[in-house]
Design an enzyme around this catalytic site. Structure first.
Site, PDB file in Angstrom:
ATOM      1  CD  GLU A 175     -16.608   5.938  23.295  1.00  0.00           C
ATOM      2  OE1 GLU A 175     -16.074   6.317  22.236  1.00  0.00           O
ATOM      3  OE2 GLU A 175     -17.363   6.656  23.968  1.00  0.00           O
TER       4      GLU A 175
ATOM      5  CD  GLU B 167     -20.025  -0.067  30.262  1.00  0.00           C
ATOM      6  OE1 GLU B 167     -19.249   0.583  29.545  1.00  0.00           O
ATOM      7  OE2 GLU B 167     -19.642  -0.933  31.039  1.00  0.00           O
TER       8      GLU B 167
END
Lengths: 571, 157
Positions: free
Chosen positions: A358, A363
């Site tokens: 992650e 992003e």
């Protein structure tokens, strides 16, 4: 109830159950390397053989029958087991000392228990390549004994099937499609395969080195956050009862290791609830798609991007608590404490492998700066503590650092399946009605079942909620929705069965009882907290007042929300 | 319509039990099983690519790269083994710079290992696109390969 005879003793067995189950219930230890509790037998390793009428039969794949007689430790059975172990070792690297599973390896333990002292079989060893292609997980096929448990958990529990058996006979190995490596595959980095692997063939990509280097660097301010699941899991490695709450000692230990500031991710779990609860209400009022699905579990998010790209608009746009904490540290906290964000090295301790992935998502950079610099798992934390000679039992508890640590019961229960839902409902009810729930305990969404559903009444509006954990369970539910089911408004999905308390980064060899113990502990912490709903957290209120403005506001949008995109992987 | 779509259309009610016949048909049409075909078959049959790859690698008959112009089949049956086919195979591999199952980068040669080619009297035997070469010694290999390579060059002239 039927009667069978094991080692000349009468043993009671349930009709239709496996012989191995009956034997183990009677307190007799028969080893296996491939048996997977809860899934149909595979009979791959043959270590569970018992002698019956002079023949050896695999007890994991034999159903009990009335009057059955078997010997679990006859010389024939024991000799067969020892031979199997010796044959496995014949094609296994002899590098236990350097292995991440040294002291915690099922093959090593069996070799010891069965008294393997010589290399009876010697021959060519298979040549294999280490797969280090992914940011989260490493595969070392040289250590693989082909028990098949990783393949089964990936397919039957998680419905991902990133890996399977390839080839045949002595050339059989476990591979991704076309052997292109995990990074190209559909692997979601949940790490459940690591937890079922009996050897060191599967492991996390360790970040211990980067963390230690940052700590040694005088120019860096090294901050750490620990997820709500950590404090109720880490104690087991130091002999504490499963579920023992260790937040205080953990904070102290982290400071001894050299972290400059210690924060508690439960705080940003509360922040997540503020954003996600507001987002849910906006969607209820027609702004956005329903049902809304949680997005805290990065394994689940990747799974959705791969297998349910048509439903990405249903995912909450909220970042996970880890990422919110990362963004808040490098923006709000850096400003408040007058630290250059570029000097901050932000570490998170997670029960999760997918969190390592992650943080690498593009992003998850704010103005080009990564929210989090390194993620270590519960297992790596334990290694770090042992490396520094620290013990949770013999350290004075300390509080975590302000202003990013004050937690509520709602934030703490994020670590279990059902917790995010319960926390969100507590605050959503308040946001709609301005009142608090009469009873904060929403028992219908608690427990270790793979799927829980409930109807919640918020001032006349009936809200359909569902909580699923384990990605096979998630697929089943999402397929129902694709097929037209429309009575659900809010869904919580966690990739790991049971949630983060059973995450892929948690200690190896965890029993279902230990997972239940961790869950119980979370709910009792929740019960005893001064604040039990996220919107009551005074430091969260302060954060909005001083910095963020309001939930879903401009700053929140920039720092705390994200988006998802369809992922083309080999699947 | 793609080759895979066409083949799958010929199966009534295609499911996981049609996988092997479909793989065989795809290979027959395209000469090998491509990555794209595996993914396409997977979508049509609702099977993961890793599983199809696993099934296909289990059987010797499936290949994942196109054949070379010349397929050198090396018999590794009992009689050929006794007559030294292991040394023969490794010489061919060395001369071509590829291992069994592979294809040279110029696309000229592939090596395929065969369990028994059924010509034990000629052991050790190799067959190149169906032409048998009997009682081959490793030192014969360069000459044999050169012949085929020259044939290709003449063909392109």
């Amino acid at each position: 109830m039927i009667k069978i005879e094991v080692n000349k003793r009468q043993v009671e067995a349930n009709k239709g159950e496996l012989l191995l189950t009956a034997i183990r219930r009677a307190g007799i230890k028969v080893p296996t390397l491939c048996h997977f509790e809860g899934l149909p037998p595979s009979g791959a390793c043959r270590l569970c053989v018992v002698e019956m009428d002079g023949r050896l039969i695999p007890s994991c794949a034999t159903t009990v029958a009335d009057g059955m007689k078997c010997q679990t430790h006859s010389s024939k059975a024991v000799r067969a087991r020892k031979t199997i172990i010796e044959l496995l070792l014949a094609d296994h690297p002899d590098d236990c000392l350097y292995c991440v599973r040294n002291g915690n390896c099922e093959l090593q333990t069996l070799a010891e228990e069965y008294g393997v002292r010589t290399r009876r079989y010697q021959g060519e060893k298979s040549t294999c390549h280490l797969d280090v292609s992914s940011p989260a997980l490493e595969r070392d096929p040289a250590k693989c004994i082909l028990c098949g448990k990783c393949v089964r958990v990936c397919e039957e529990v998680q419905n991902v099937s990133a890996i399977d058996f390839a080839g045949r006979g002595s050339k059989t190995r476990i591979e991704t499609a076309f052997n292109e490596g995990l990074n190209m595959s559909s692997c979601v980095f949940c790490g459940q395969c690591i937890k079922v692997c009996p050897t060191g063939a599967l492991r996390e990509k360790s970040s211990i080195k980067e963390v230690l280097e940052a700590i040694a660097d005088p120019d860096k301010v090294v901050v750490v956050q620990h997820a709500p699941a950590i404090s109720v899991s880490v104690g087991e490695a130091f002999g504490l009862k499963p579920g023992s709450e260790c937040s205080g000692p953990l904070n102290a230990v982290l400071r001894r290791i050299g972290f400059d500031k210690v924060f508690d991710t439960s705080f940003t779990a509360d922040l997540t609830i503020m954003e996600e609860g507001s987002e849910f209400l906006a969607r209820l009022k027609g702004k956005g798609k329903l049902p809304m699905i949680t997005s805290c579990s990065p394994g689940w998010v990747k799974f959705a991007e791969e297998f349910y790209p048509d439903m990405l608009d249903n995912l909450s746009s909220c970042k996970s608590p880890q990422q919110m904490m990362g963004a808040v540290i490098k923006n709000y906290y850096a400003e408040k404490a007058n630290i250059d964000p570029k000097k901050i090295f932000s570490v998170s301790i997670m029960p999760c492998i997918a969190k390592k992935f992650e943080v690498t998502r593009e992003e998850m950079l704010t103005d080009g700066v990564p929210d989090i610099d390194a993620v270590i798992t519960t297992r790596e934390l334990v290694r770090l503590m042992k490396m520094r000679g620290l013990d949770l039992n013999s350290i004075e508890p300390e509080p975590a650092d302000n202003p990013l640590s004050l937690k509520t019961g709602a934030g703490k229960i994020f670590a279990t399946s059902g917790g995010v839902m319960e926390a969100a409902l507590r605050s959503a009810y308040h946001l709609v009605t301005g009142k608090e729930l009469d009873s904060l305990d929403i028992k219908a969404v608690r427990g270790l079942e793979g799927r829980k559903e409930a109807k919640i009444n918020i001032e006349g509006t009936e809200i359909g909620v569902a909580v699923v954990s384990g990605l096979k369970n998630a697929s089943d539910l999402l397929d129902e929705i694709r097929a037209g089911r429309n009575d659900l408004h809010f869904i919580e999905i966690m990739a790991c069965p049971g949630g983060c308390i059973n995450g892929g980064g948690q200690p190896i060899g965890v029993t279902p009882e230990a997972v239940a113990g961790r869950m119980k502990s979370l709910y009792s912490i929740d019960k005893s907290e001064k604040y039990r709903a996220s919107h009551l957290n005074p430091d969260i209120q302060k954060l909005y007042k001083e910095y963020l403005g309001e939930p879903l506001g401009h700053k929140s949008h920039k720092l705390l929300h994200t988006h998802y995109t369809k992922r083309d992987v080999v699947k | 319509m793609s080759v895979v779509e066409n083949i799958i259309k010929q199966h009534s009610n295609p499911g996981r039990d049609s996988l092997i016949p479909i793989l065989q048909a795809v290979q027959e049409h395209e000469g090998f099983i491509s990555r794209e075909s595996v993914i396409e078959i997977g979508k049509a049959l609702d099977l993961p690519a890793s599983k199809i790859y696993g099934v296909a690698t289990f059987y010797n008959q499936f290949r994942f790269s196109p054949h070379g112009k010349w397929v050198v089949q090396v018999c590794r049956g009992t009689a050929c083994h006794v007559k030294g086919s292991a040394a023969l195979l490794s010489r061919i591999e060395r001369e071509l710079g590829i291992s069994a199952g592979g294809t040279t980068r110029d696309g000229l040669f592939s090596i395929e290992v065969v369990a028994c080619i059924g010509a034990c009297g000629l052991a050790p035997v190799i067959a190149v696109n169906g032409n048998f070469h009997a009682k081959v010694s490793p030192d014969d290999v360069p000459e044999i390969l050169r012949n085929y390579r020259n044939q290709t060059v003449e063909g392109t002239k």
